[in-house]
Design a protein around this motif. Structure first.
Motif, short mmCIF file in Angstrom:
data_model
loop_
_atom_site.label_atom_id
_atom_site.label_comp_id
_atom_site.label_asym_id
_atom_site.label_seq_id
_atom_site.Cartn_x
_atom_site.Cartn_y
_atom_site.Cartn_z
N ALA A 201 81.90 47.45 61.88
CA ALA A 201 82.19 46.97 60.53
C ALA A 201 83.59 46.38 60.48
CB ALA A 201 82.05 48.10 59.51
N GLY A 202 83.80 45.51 59.52
CA GLY A 202 85.13 44.92 59.35
C GLY A 202 85.03 43.54 58.74
N ARG A 203 86.17 43.01 58.39
CA ARG A 203 86.23 41.66 57.84
C ARG A 203 85.66 40.67 58.86
NH1 ARG A 203 90.80 38.28 57.99
NH2 ARG A 203 91.92 40.08 58.85
N ILE A 204 84.79 39.80 58.41
CA ILE A 204 84.21 38.79 59.30
C ILE A 204 85.24 37.70 59.52
CG2 ILE A 204 82.29 37.22 59.71
CD1 ILE A 204 81.48 40.15 59.64
N ALA A 205 86.07 37.91 60.54
CA ALA A 205 87.17 37.00 60.84
C ALA A 205 87.42 37.02 62.34
CB ALA A 205 88.44 37.41 60.08
N PRO A 206 87.96 35.94 62.90
CA PRO A 206 88.16 35.85 64.35
C PRO A 206 88.93 37.01 64.95
CG PRO A 206 88.44 33.69 63.37
CD PRO A 206 88.28 34.65 62.22
N VAL A 207 89.87 37.61 64.20
CA VAL A 207 90.68 38.70 64.74
C VAL A 207 89.82 39.91 65.12
CG1 VAL A 207 91.18 39.80 62.52
CG2 VAL A 207 92.84 39.98 64.41
N TYR A 232 78.64 45.25 59.64
CA TYR A 232 78.82 45.16 58.20
C TYR A 232 80.16 44.50 57.86
CZ TYR A 232 74.83 48.26 57.57
OH TYR A 232 73.56 48.79 57.57
N GLY A 233 80.11 43.50 56.99
CA GLY A 233 81.37 42.87 56.58
C GLY A 233 81.17 41.54 55.87
N ASN A 234 82.17 41.16 55.12
CA ASN A 234 82.23 39.84 54.48
C ASN A 234 83.45 39.11 55.00
OD1 ASN A 234 80.03 40.56 52.87
ND2 ASN A 234 81.35 41.34 51.24
N GLY A 235 83.48 37.80 54.83
CA GLY A 235 84.67 37.08 55.28
C GLY A 235 84.47 35.59 55.39
N GLU A 236 84.94 35.04 56.50
CA GLU A 236 85.00 33.60 56.67
C GLU A 236 83.63 33.01 56.98
OE1 GLU A 236 88.05 32.56 59.47
OE2 GLU A 236 89.44 34.07 58.67
N GLY A 237 83.20 32.08 56.12
CA GLY A 237 81.87 31.49 56.25
C GLY A 237 81.66 30.76 57.56
N SER A 238 82.67 30.02 58.01
CA SER A 238 82.52 29.25 59.24
C SER A 238 82.40 30.16 60.46
CB SER A 238 83.70 28.29 59.43
OG SER A 238 84.93 29.01 59.49
N GLU A 260 75.97 42.42 54.69
CA GLU A 260 77.07 42.38 53.73
C GLU A 260 77.87 43.68 53.78
OE1 GLU A 260 77.90 40.07 51.04
OE2 GLU A 260 76.74 38.64 52.23
N ALA A 261 79.16 43.58 53.47
CA ALA A 261 79.98 44.78 53.34
C ALA A 261 79.37 45.70 52.30
CB ALA A 261 81.40 44.40 52.95
N THR A 262 79.50 46.99 52.50
CA THR A 262 78.87 47.95 51.61
C THR A 262 79.83 49.08 51.25
OG1 THR A 262 77.07 49.56 51.42
CG2 THR A 262 77.90 49.14 53.63
N ASN A 263 79.67 49.61 50.04
CA ASN A 263 80.42 50.79 49.64
C ASN A 263 79.73 52.07 50.11
OD1 ASN A 263 82.50 49.43 48.34
ND2 ASN A 263 81.39 49.32 46.41
N GLU A 264 78.61 51.92 50.78
CA GLU A 264 77.87 53.07 51.31
C GLU A 264 77.96 53.11 52.84
OE1 GLU A 264 73.92 52.68 49.74
OE2 GLU A 264 74.46 53.74 47.90
N ILE A 265 79.13 52.77 53.36
CA ILE A 265 79.30 52.70 54.82
C ILE A 265 79.10 54.07 55.46
CG2 ILE A 265 81.80 53.04 54.80
CD1 ILE A 265 79.80 50.61 57.07
N GLU A 266 79.44 55.14 54.75
CA GLU A 266 79.24 56.48 55.31
C GLU A 266 77.75 56.72 55.59
OE1 GLU A 266 79.18 60.88 53.47
OE2 GLU A 266 81.16 59.93 53.37
N LYS A 267 76.91 56.34 54.65
CA LYS A 267 75.46 56.49 54.82
C LYS A 267 74.98 55.70 56.02
CE LYS A 267 71.09 55.48 52.47
NZ LYS A 267 70.47 54.91 51.24
N LYS A 268 75.48 54.49 56.18
CA LYS A 268 75.08 53.65 57.31
C LYS A 268 75.55 54.26 58.63
CE LYS A 268 73.33 50.78 54.38
NZ LYS A 268 71.85 50.74 54.20
#
Length: 374
Positions: A201-207, A232-238, A260-268
């Protein structure tokens, strides 16, 4: 006591946003503490994590162009309005302590606003690559000025709060304090470690280098087609588009799922059997603490400064040579094929993470605020 936290926004999912919400929710339990969050670019959106109703949230509505440098002409024009709005609001609130997470213009002039308050700059990312660029990268006159300005500014804060001892060497001031992130919840439940599922999980970004994880998974899938990977994560479309292209080209659509990023990451996490991190750089990733709290073993690249401060190699996880995709694939296969190893690491992870209990960590913050809890 009045505390003010300053950041750009609290509507995007991220480690810093999660840590901030945890801190302010903890502090509202003290009847003699008033907590404010000042944002500059909330854009009328709701916080992505729960914020206690006692916390007062104020947005300055500075419409910076987030896709451009803050030193671009279009953003520089907005800096004076930012200064005057923030100055007026702080003078109205009259805080005892101001803590900023921001790296915008307010980072530079905050020490000079409402001088009676304690000023703390809170860092949530590693300075490893910043230092690499400073020493071996661009030698432009403008860059040199910015580096000198940063050094000068940091000395003006009461404290620079960093997450690990490893980060100290990147600061020229002697006002650094090390306070790691806290874990506010220790679930009673633990993963069964039986499901053939891996999570990241994390921001969908090159880093975050999810492309390395996909490449390693391609190797894994050659011999093990039963397991699935969920990211799991949201971020840069490209960047997301590029990742999906890699998945399709490797014919991994049935075993890798980006969600998509979720507020239920513990469950996942409870549904998974181990966690994998492939970031290029991390400082103190909260997501590792959360994974370990539900008894998940960790596999991570040994990227600069971050994971090695949390993971004990061959005890609660595996640290892999940074960016070594073949070694990563081997570690994933090892964890998949060895349930007893998963159980050993998972048990140790749940125990080792207790040192980050919120009562232990928040005591350090209260001491910094000079707050007498009695």
């Amino acid at each position: 006591m009045r505390l003010v936290y300053i950041t750009d926004q609290i509507y995007l999912h991220g480690g810093a946003e999660r840590v901030l919400s945890n801190k302010v929710n903890y502090l509202t339990a003290f009847n003699t503490v008033e907590v404010y969050i000042i944002t500059s670019q909330q854009d009328g959106q709701k916080p992505c994590y729960h914020i206690d109703s006692k916390v007062v949230i104020k947005d300055l509505d500075i419409k910076y162009v987030r896709t451009e440098s803050y030193f671009s002409v279009s953003n520089l024009r907005k800096a004076p309005a930012h200064y005057f709005k923030l100055s007026r609001l702080l003078n109205k609130i009259k805080p005892d302590v101001v803590i900023t997470l921001s790296s915008q213009f307010d980072y530079y002039y905050l020490p000079y606003i409402h001088r009676k308050s304690i000023k703390i700059k809170e860092f949530h990312s590693s300075r490893h690559y910043y230092q690499e660029i400073r020493q071996h990268g661009s030698n432009s006159f403008l860059k040199k000025i910015i580096y000198k300005l940063n050094d000068f500014t940091e000395k003006k804060y009461s404290f620079n709060a960093i997450l690990t001892d490893d980060e100290k060497k990147y600061f020229k001031s002697d006002n650094t304090v090390v306070i790691p992130n806290a874990l506010t919840r220790f679930p009673d439940d633990s993963s069964s470690l039986k499901n053939k599922k891996v999570i990241s999980a994390g921001r969908i970004a090159p880093v975050k280098r999810f492309e390395d994880l996909i490449s390693a998974w391609k190797i894994v899938a050659e011999t093990n087609k039963e397991w699935v990977l969920e990211i799991y994560g949201n971020g840069e479309g490209s960047y997301l588009k590029d990742l999906k292209k890699l998945i399709n080209e490797a014919s991994l659509q049935k075993s890798i799922f980006i969600k998509e990023a979720t507020n239920e990451i513990e469950k996942k996490m409870l549904e998974a059997s181990f966690y994998v991190m492939t970031s290029e750089t991390e400082c103190f990733p909260m997501v590792l603490l959360e994974a370990m709290s539900v008894g998940l073993p960790i596999i991570s690249f040994d990227c600069p400064n971050g994971p090695k401060n949390i993971i004990t190699n061959h005890s609660d996880g595996l640290l892999i040579e940074n960016k070594n995709i073949n070694a990563l694939a081997e570690a994933i296969l090892l964890m998949m094929n060895n349930k007893s190893l998963r159980e050993k690491f998972g048990k140790n992870a749940k125990l080792s993470v207790k040192k980050y209990d919120k009562e232990i960590i928040m005591k350090k913050w209260l001491e910094l605020f000079k707050y007498n809890q009695s």
